[in-house]
Design a protein around this motif. Structure first.
Motif, short mmCIF file in Angstrom:
data_model
loop_
_atom_site.label_atom_id
_atom_site.label_comp_id
_atom_site.label_asym_id
_atom_site.label_seq_id
_atom_site.Cartn_x
_atom_site.Cartn_y
_atom_site.Cartn_z
N LEU A 173 0.85 -1.18 0.00
CA LEU A 173 0.00 0.00 0.00
C LEU A 173 0.89 1.24 0.00
O LEU A 173 1.83 1.32 0.79
N GLU A 174 0.60 2.16 -0.87
CA GLU A 174 1.25 3.46 -0.86
C GLU A 174 0.26 4.45 -0.28
O GLU A 174 -0.75 4.79 -0.91
N LEU A 175 0.55 4.88 0.95
CA LEU A 175 -0.35 5.74 1.71
C LEU A 175 0.36 7.06 1.98
O LEU A 175 1.12 7.18 2.94
N GLY A 176 0.13 8.02 1.11
CA GLY A 176 0.87 9.28 1.23
C GLY A 176 2.35 9.03 1.02
O GLY A 176 2.76 8.45 0.02
N ASP A 177 3.16 9.42 2.00
CA ASP A 177 4.61 9.24 1.90
C ASP A 177 5.08 7.90 2.44
O ASP A 177 6.28 7.63 2.45
N SER A 178 4.16 7.06 2.91
CA SER A 178 4.53 5.78 3.52
C SER A 178 4.16 4.61 2.62
O SER A 178 3.14 4.63 1.92
N LYS A 179 5.01 3.57 2.67
CA LYS A 179 4.77 2.34 1.92
C LYS A 179 4.65 1.19 2.92
O LYS A 179 5.52 1.00 3.77
N VAL A 180 3.56 0.44 2.81
CA VAL A 180 3.25 -0.64 3.75
C VAL A 180 3.16 -1.94 2.97
O VAL A 180 2.31 -2.08 2.08
N LEU A 181 4.00 -2.91 3.31
CA LEU A 181 4.03 -4.20 2.62
C LEU A 181 3.46 -5.29 3.52
O LEU A 181 3.87 -5.45 4.67
N PHE A 182 2.50 -6.04 3.00
CA PHE A 182 1.91 -7.16 3.72
C PHE A 182 2.50 -8.49 3.25
O PHE A 182 2.66 -8.72 2.05
N ASP A 183 2.81 -9.36 4.17
CA ASP A 183 3.07 -10.79 3.95
C ASP A 183 3.98 -11.07 2.75
O ASP A 183 3.56 -11.69 1.76
N PRO A 184 5.25 -10.66 2.83
CA PRO A 184 6.14 -10.81 1.66
C PRO A 184 6.55 -12.25 1.36
O PRO A 184 7.39 -12.83 2.02
N PHE A 185 5.94 -12.81 0.34
CA PHE A 185 6.28 -14.13 -0.20
C PHE A 185 6.42 -13.92 -1.70
O PHE A 185 5.46 -14.04 -2.45
N ILE A 186 7.63 -13.59 -2.13
CA ILE A 186 7.84 -13.16 -3.51
C ILE A 186 8.90 -14.02 -4.21
O ILE A 186 8.63 -14.63 -5.25
N THR A 187 10.11 -14.09 -3.65
CA THR A 187 11.18 -14.84 -4.33
C THR A 187 10.86 -16.33 -4.49
O THR A 187 11.27 -16.92 -5.50
N PRO A 188 10.15 -17.00 -3.55
CA PRO A 188 9.85 -18.41 -3.78
C PRO A 188 8.68 -18.63 -4.74
O PRO A 188 8.37 -19.78 -5.09
#
Length: 227
Positions: A13-28
């Motif tokens: 989520l890009e919320l104004g100047d902040s970035k919030v990442l949920f549950d990072p399961f990307i490289t596998p």
């Protein structure tokens, strides 16, 4: 304000100047092979629980971004064992609200199981309601349909991220009922089509939601949705 989907249940989520990442399961995840996790640079990483398919990249992304990791107490304790500094971990619990640079995060109920990749107890799974810029966003995490979702309706949820793959979580039918419980018409689907047990017919799912008077968004990996 926007959401970017990185496959499975990984959402930024890009919320104004902040970035919030949920549950990072990307490289596998072979479906997300085009995503460079070191380019993501979130300010916060929120973990719904500690199953491998939700935390695989948390340590690497935190190291490259110096993000603050937020999770239920026992999952946060697991994170601290991954060489993530305690100063960059916020552990809290159900009903608790944490103030952040973008607004606030409230931890809410989820019905699932929770163990860490090293076989330890991970505490209870959780969902989150984020308040930012006058909007309320619900990230359900891995959950079954529960009556507790009705408690979220008075909060005025604008967007909800709901699992729709079935087998390990709610399926499409239950997610439609969950959307009605929380009183939210704008849904982004998560936790589907990553593995054979959670494969769905996406066109049929979108139509089922539409027939119920709801909007189901299924962005491609790396695709953004304006919130």
């Amino acid at each position: 304000m926007k959401a970017i989907y990185y496959g499975h249940s990984s959402v930024m989520l890009e919320l104004g100047d902040s970035k919030v990442l949920f549950d990072p399961f990307i490289t596998p995840n072979p479906q997300a092979s085009g995503i460079d996790i070191h380019a993501l640079q979130p300010d916060y990483i929120l973990l719904s629980h500690a199953h491998e398919d939700h935390v695989a990249d948390v340590a690497a992304i935190q190291k490259s971004s110096q993000a603050t990791v937020m999770a239920v107490v026992e999952t946060a304790m697991w994170a601290s064992r991954q060489d993530i500094p305690g100063s960059h971990i916020i552990q809290f619990n159900f009903g608790g609200t944490v103030q952040t640079g973008f607004g606030s995060v409230k931890m809410v109920y989820a019905l699932h199981t929770n163990g860490t990749p090293d076989g330890q107890y991970g505490g209870a799974p959780a969902g989150y309601v984020l308040s930012s810029g006058g909007r309320k966003i619900y990230f359900a995490g891995d959950t079954a349909l529960t009556l507790e979702m009705k408690l979220l309706e008075p909060m005025g949820i604008d967007w909800a991220f709901l699992p729709i793959g079935g087998h390990f979580t709610m399926d499409v039918t239950d997610a439609i009922m969950a959307a009605k419980f929380i009183g939210c018409k704008k849904i982004i689907g998560i936790h589907y089509n990553t593995f054979p047990p959670i494969a769905i017919d996406t066109a049929a799912a979108i139509q089922q939601f539409a027939d119920a008077g709801l909007q189901l968004h299924l962005p491609g990996i790396g695709e953004a949705v304006a919130l």
